[in-house]
Design an enzyme around this catalytic site. Structure first.
Site, mmCIF file in Angstrom:
data_model
loop_
_atom_site.group_PDB
_atom_site.id
_atom_site.type_symbol
_atom_site.label_atom_id
_atom_site.label_comp_id
_atom_site.label_asym_id
_atom_site.label_seq_id
_atom_site.Cartn_x
_atom_site.Cartn_y
_atom_site.Cartn_z
ATOM 1 N N MET A 272 -12.441 -42.122 -30.342
ATOM 2 C CA MET A 272 -10.833 -42.564 -30.865
ATOM 3 C C MET A 272 -10.676 -43.452 -30.104
ATOM 4 O O MET A 272 -10.637 -43.534 -28.814
ATOM 5 C CB MET A 272 -10.249 -41.759 -30.772
ATOM 6 C CG MET A 272 -10.437 -40.922 -32.150
ATOM 7 S SD MET A 272 -10.382 -42.050 -33.968
ATOM 8 C CE MET A 272 -8.167 -42.018 -34.059
ATOM 9 N N ASP B 111 -5.339 -52.703 -16.534
ATOM 10 C CA ASP B 111 -6.049 -51.175 -16.408
ATOM 11 C C ASP B 111 -7.038 -50.579 -16.497
ATOM 12 O O ASP B 111 -8.358 -50.500 -16.562
ATOM 13 C CB ASP B 111 -5.842 -50.672 -17.948
ATOM 14 C CG ASP B 111 -6.158 -49.387 -18.222
ATOM 15 O OD1 ASP B 111 -6.162 -48.751 -17.434
ATOM 16 O OD2 ASP B 111 -6.312 -48.831 -19.980
ATOM 17 N N ILE C 56 -18.043 -42.634 -33.145
ATOM 18 C CA ILE C 56 -18.442 -42.828 -31.170
ATOM 19 C C ILE C 56 -17.166 -41.151 -30.264
ATOM 20 O O ILE C 56 -17.402 -41.289 -29.748
ATOM 21 C CB ILE C 56 -19.793 -42.860 -30.606
ATOM 22 C CG1 ILE C 56 -18.694 -44.647 -30.831
ATOM 23 C CG2 ILE C 56 -20.752 -43.386 -31.346
ATOM 24 C CD1 ILE C 56 -19.222 -46.169 -29.747
ATOM 25 N N PHE D 146 -6.127 -47.763 -31.507
ATOM 26 C CA PHE D 146 -5.635 -47.859 -33.057
ATOM 27 C C PHE D 146 -6.653 -47.102 -34.119
ATOM 28 O O PHE D 146 -6.326 -48.102 -35.409
ATOM 29 C CB PHE D 146 -5.992 -49.414 -32.907
ATOM 30 C CG PHE D 146 -5.205 -50.737 -31.852
ATOM 31 C CD1 PHE D 146 -3.732 -50.597 -32.086
ATOM 32 C CD2 PHE D 146 -5.230 -50.924 -30.540
ATOM 33 C CE1 PHE D 146 -2.287 -51.420 -31.357
ATOM 34 C CE2 PHE D 146 -5.130 -51.270 -29.818
ATOM 35 C CZ PHE D 146 -3.220 -51.544 -30.026
ATOM 36 N N GLU E 57 -10.690 -45.133 -34.940
ATOM 37 C CA GLU E 57 -11.722 -45.504 -34.454
ATOM 38 C C GLU E 57 -12.845 -45.846 -33.727
ATOM 39 O O GLU E 57 -12.174 -46.431 -34.917
ATOM 40 C CB GLU E 57 -12.077 -44.232 -36.102
ATOM 41 C CG GLU E 57 -12.033 -42.713 -36.851
ATOM 42 C CD GLU E 57 -12.835 -42.685 -37.274
ATOM 43 O OE1 GLU E 57 -13.460 -43.483 -38.539
ATOM 44 O OE2 GLU E 57 -12.170 -41.335 -38.152
HETATM 45 O O1 ACK Z 1 -16.774 -42.490 -23.280
HETATM 46 P P1 ACK Z 1 -17.194 -42.672 -24.796
HETATM 47 O O2 ACK Z 1 -18.914 -43.005 -25.195
HETATM 48 O O3 ACK Z 1 -17.794 -44.527 -24.901
HETATM 49 O O4 ACK Z 1 -15.609 -43.045 -25.627
HETATM 50 C C1 ACK Z 1 -15.626 -44.017 -26.125
HETATM 51 C C2 ACK Z 1 -15.482 -44.008 -27.286
HETATM 52 O O5 ACK Z 1 -15.657 -45.147 -27.859
HETATM 53 C C3 ACK Z 1 -13.655 -44.829 -27.705
HETATM 54 O O6 ACK Z 1 -13.387 -45.779 -26.714
HETATM 55 C C4 ACK Z 1 -16.480 -45.725 -26.980
HETATM 56 N N1 ACK Z 1 -16.573 -46.921 -26.610
HETATM 57 C C5 ACK Z 1 -15.698 -48.216 -26.601
HETATM 58 N N2 ACK Z 1 -16.539 -49.432 -26.937
HETATM 59 C C6 ACK Z 1 -17.554 -48.862 -26.950
HETATM 60 C C7 ACK Z 1 -18.806 -49.283 -26.852
HETATM 61 N N3 ACK Z 1 -18.784 -51.205 -27.219
HETATM 62 N N4 ACK Z 1 -20.015 -49.564 -26.741
HETATM 63 C C8 ACK Z 1 -20.240 -47.998 -26.771
HETATM 64 N N5 ACK Z 1 -19.552 -47.665 -26.536
HETATM 65 C C9 ACK Z 1 -18.065 -47.664 -27.374
HETATM 66 C C10 ACK Z 1 -16.538 -45.152 -25.260
#
Ligand code: ACK
Length: 927
Positions: A606, A723, A604, A609, A611
């Site tokens: 990057m 942050d 979903i 660190f 994917e």
């Molecule tokens: O905007 P996004 O879809 O939401 O893209 C970023 C990507 O991973 C890199 O950080 C998604 N992401 C991170 N943690 C989660 C999580 N717990 N549930 C769903 N998406 C996540 C984030």
């Protein structure tokens, strides 16, 4: 059976018959008593008569009185010998070979003389064998046995008599008896010894009585036949509960067995989880911890209440909630589990919880639910609700189990269109106008942005109607026809849209002329006076409000610090970098997950660190859940490993609905993974950009509230995020925002010599943190202000395309981001407060949270937004004139902006200079 009395014929002086048999009728004493030897050579007495040579014999022998003893039919068995007339030498035609048997019923037991005519003939008795083979002395005689029966029902007893009419007879014995049906037990009923009926065909109906420890199933009856046999048993009895039939009696069930009902066939073994300790148990007692419901049959095993329902999930849709859950893990051995909502409660504050109103609807119902899904509707908009789902079965009440069977969820409802206005009132009526007023809808479900009034002449129906819109709850409808009935409907609009129109309300104009107010007053003068007073009031208000705002946060901040000081029980975050062995920290704060329980589905994004994937996690004994999986790409250094895992060690210490939840880590195989809850809508900035303009202000404030709540939790734990930005907030399907990304802080701290400015998110970071790395909760508050701005502007980049240096410079010069389009003034004010240069002047997260809660509770305060003019002049940074504009808006006096500008007051400073000369008047109302 036969009851009998035998009349033995014993040798007595002539004429006396054993006290029982008598020669009678004094004129014929011809019977004589003779002793002879029977076949066994035992001497027996006989009565003999043998006057065969003389004609007209009429010799009687009778018995004593024989009591009837209840008998109705008696049997007379006579044993006798009879000589064949042919065998007697020289006999003439006078010789007979029969005798007659008579009876006479009487109550008198000592009748000495009975007339011949009083006797009734039973029968003429003839011998079967004239000479029965009985060796009587030197003669061989044949013994005859004849039985006759006779009905004796009228007196207490009777006499029998034998009439000889010229035969040669010897009566050897006369036995009189009656028959009974003997005592017997049939179908567990006892039937007594019963005398048979009077007639040979009669049946005596006898009622039986139930044997000990039995009860009647159906009236037990039998018939006693004339021959002494029982016939046609009907009905019968059943052994009582606790007893079973054994050889016609009822015996108690032994220990470990029971019989609940008399109709049960026999004793049964106690069902599982129960026992009986005494003979004759009608029910088995449950083992401790097991129960039986009132409606449970005794044959059913004892059971237990269910455990709590599992995995309660809520999906909020405006003011409805769908709740789903999985059945309890333990059903307690029963199949009648149902679910109740014992005490759903609501509260708009964080503490107060009230029971839900009766207008809340539960479908399919609130109690006795068999399904694991319920839709709750008609909730209040933007309100916290706690739903408690209580699993219940037939033994829950008996067991007294309560909270152990419940699971609860707390949620906040969304925005919804308002309910209809329920009442419209005409406050003033003239020939051509009507003044109407109405109450706010019962459920405004948010900030009412305006009301729409639809009206038409009643006669016209809705063929042609007019619409008026107003912000207030009243309207003057003018230009109407006199003496005409009009129909009015009013509806309210919130950001969620229009509600339904009210029911129709009819009002008629009248024939009075217009009422005139202030007749003769120059209206231009009046207007001028009102403006003048308004400006004076406005200036007074300025002094008051500005001076109050100056000291606002420093006071409350102090309060909050005191609060923390007084609350030593607060959990404090532990820095994982204080552990020498990073693996020790990770295993203290994070659960190791077996990689086989993770099912990765897709990439979903990057992360820093490696994917980030989505997938499913199934931990044994728990329901499968969706998760996000961050992995550490191959070829990492020790430092990268440590930094990567530090995020999990930090996250694992938090437990708050607005902080992303750590499910666990995979460290025992590669790649290393951090597993967190899955947030369906991804990061907040991208989510808002995708849904630009689609949310109501209350929804946006709801998101901000969530973030503030998470940040308050972090600050209470003394954790500084460093942050905080919309990109680091994740959003789930219920629009719940959760703070995430706990990695950056450590990267910065570990290497003080690094080029921070390249890593520091300048646009989000407080000046003191940029200047000398003073990262505190107050610098997080600054970032929070930027997040507020991002949220309200639907993911706009703070400071647009200005470069970092220009941003830093603008900040130093005191410029701040302007209110985004349609931004409620109060929200922008809160942002500005977060961006106070002096960090002590900034609000705390607790204050921010209180403020947002207040706004949500009083959505009217969010109504005032910056007009187009205000925001459009500030594409880069807010100019001083703009601040004046915003401030006027915030106190609701923006209409005086031009008047003030014309008078030369274009900035707050110039206005303040003026206000020092004008004191507010006591008792004056300051708007
Ligand atoms: O905007 P996004 O879809 O939401 O893209 C970023 C990507 O991973 C890199 O950080 C998604 N992401 C991170 N943690 C989660 C999580 N717990 N549930 C769903 N998406 C996540 C984030």
């Amino acid at each position: 059976m036969r009851n009998s009395f035998v009349l033995h014929l014993t040798a007595l002086p002539h004429g006396v018959v054993n006290g029982r048999l008598h020669n009678c009728f004094c004129f014929h004493f011809q019977w004589e008593e003779v002793s002879i030897m029977d076949e066994k050579n035992v001497p027996i007495r006989t009565y003999q008569v043998c006057n065969v040579l003389e004609p007209n014999q009429n010799n009687w022998l009778r018995t004593d009185w024989i009591p009837r003893s209840g008998a109705q039919r008696v049997y007379v068995e006579v044993k006798f010998t009879l000589r064949d007339c042919n065998s007697l030498p020289g006999v003439t035609g006078t010789c007979k070979e029969t005798f007659n048997l008579y009876y006479h019923e009487s109550n008198e037991d000592r009748e000495s003389y009975i007339k011949e005519s009083s006797f009734i003939k039973v029968d003429t008795v003839a011998a079967d064998e004239s000479f029965t083979q009985v060796d009587v002395g030197d003669r061989i005689m044949k013994l005859n046995t004849e039985v006759r029966d006779v009905k004796v029902t009228t007196r207490k007893g009777f006499y029998l008599a034998f009439q000889d009419v010229g035969a040669c007879i010897a009566l050897v014995s006369v036995r009189v008896f009656y028959k009974t049906c003997p005592l017997t037990i049939r179908n567990l009923a006892t039937f007594p010894d019963t005398v048979t009926g009077a007639d040979t065909s009669s049946l005596v109906e006898v009622r039986g009585s139930c044997v000990n420890q039995s009860e009647e199933r159906e009236e037990p009856k039998m018939y006693c036949g004339a021959d002494g046999e029982w016939l046609v048993p009907i009905g019968g009895c059943l052994c009582n509960p606790g007893y079973q039939e054994k050889s016609g009696t009822c015996k108690a069930c032994s220990v470990g067995f029971y019989k609940a009902k008399s109709s049960d066939p026999g004793c049964s073994k106690c069902p599982p989880h129960s026992h009986s300790v005494r003979d004759g148990a009608t029910v088995c007692d449950c083992h401790s911890g097991f129960f039986r419901a009132d409606s449970d049959p005794p044959s059913m095993a004892c059971t237990q209440p269910p455990s709590a329902p599992q995995q309660l999930i809520s999906v909020v849709n405006e003011t409805s909630v769908v709740l789903e859950w999985a059945p309890p893990r333990r059903l307690g051995g029963r199949s009648d589990t149902s679910y109740n909502y014992p005490r759903p409660g609501s509260g708009s504050g964080s503490h107060l919880c009230l029971p839900c109103g009766s207008d809340v609807l539960f479908s399919p119902g609130q109690t006795g639910l068999k399904t694991t899904r319920v839709v709750v509707s008609e909730l209040r908009a933007h309100t916290h609700y706690t739903f408690i789902v209580h699993a219940h079965n037939g033994v829950s009440q008996a067991s007294g189990a309560g909270a152990a069977q419940s699971v609860s969820v707390t949620l906040t409802t969304n925005q919804a269109a308002p309910s209809p206005v329920s009442f419209i009132q005409a406050t003033d009526v003239t020939r051509h106008s009507l003044s109407l007023a109405w109450q706010q809808p019962d459920r405004p479900n948010g900030v009412i942005l305006e009301y729409e009034v639809k009206f038409y002449e009643k006669d016209q129906r809705e063929r042609s109607y007019r619409i008026m819109r107003t912000f207030s709850r009243s309207v003057d409808v003018t230009g109407l026809n006199p003496l005409t009935v009009y129909v009015f409907h009013v509806r309210a609009r919130t950001a969620a849209g229009y509600g339904e129109f009210s029911a129709p309300f009819e009002f008629s104009t009248n024939s009075d002329p217009f009422p005139l107010i202030g007749e003769g007053v120059n209206s231009a003068f009046l207007l001028l006076s009102i403006s003048g007073v308004g400006i004076l009031l406005l200036i007074s208000a300025a002094v008051f409000i500005i001076s109050r705002r100056r000291s606002k946060y420093s006071k409350t901040k102090q309060d909050s610090e005191e609060e923390k000081h007084l609350n030593p029980g607060v959990k404090i975050y532990v820095d994982p970098f204080t552990y020498e062995d990073p693996d020790q920290a990770i295993h203290e704060f994070a659960k190791e997950i077996d990689v086989s329980s993770i099912h990765i589905e897709r990439v979903i994004g990057m992360g820093e660190f490696g994917e980030v994937c989505s997938g499913r996690l199934r931990v044994q004994g728990k329901r499968e859940i969706y998760v996000a999986i961050k992995s550490l790409k191959a070829g990492y250094s020790d430092k990268q490993r440590r930094d990567f895992l530090s995020e999990a060690s930090i996250m694992g210490q938090f437990d708050h609905p607005n902080i992303i939840r750590l499910e666990g880590v995979v460290t025992r195989c590669k790649p290393l993974m951090i597993i967190t809850e899955y947030m369906e809508n991804g990061s907040l900035d991208a989510f808002l950009r995708k849904h630009d303009g689609q949310f109501t202000v209350i929804q946006l404030v709801g998101m901000l509230r969530g973030i503030a709540s998470g940040m308050k939790y972090l600050s209470d734990m003394s954790y500084v995020h460093r942050d905080l930005a919309a990109r680091n907030i994740l959003v789930n399907s219920n629009l719940v925002c959760k703070v995430s990304d706990f990695g950056l802080s450590r990267v910065l701290e570990d290497d003080p010599e690094a080029a921070y400015t390249t890593r520091i998110p300048i646009r989000w970071t407080a000046p003191e943190a940029i200047a000398y790395r003073k990262f505190t909760t107050a610098s997080d508050v600054w970032s929070y202000g930027i997040v507020m701005w991002e949220v309200v502007s639907y993911g706009e980049r703070p400071y647009w395309d200005m470069n970092n240096q220009d941003v830093i410079k603008a900040m130093e010069e005191g410029y701040r981001l302007p209110a985004p389009m349609d931004c409620p003034v109060v929200l922008h004010q809160l942002m500005l407060d977060c961006w106070e240069r002096e960090r002590a002047e900034r609000p705390t997260f607790s204050q921010i949270l209180n403020m947002l809660d207040k706004l949500i509770r009083n959505p009217g305060t969010l109504r005032r937004v910056g007009s187009e003019v205000c925001v459009s002049v500030v594409p880069q940074v807010c100019m001083p004139e703009w601040s004046m504009c915003v401030w006027l808006q915030s106190i609701g006096l923006e209409r005086y902006r031009d008047t003030l500008a014309a008078a030369g007051y274009t900035s707050l400073d110039s206005l303040l200079a003026l206000t020092h000369q004008i004191k507010p008047m006591h008792g004056q109302h300051i708007p």
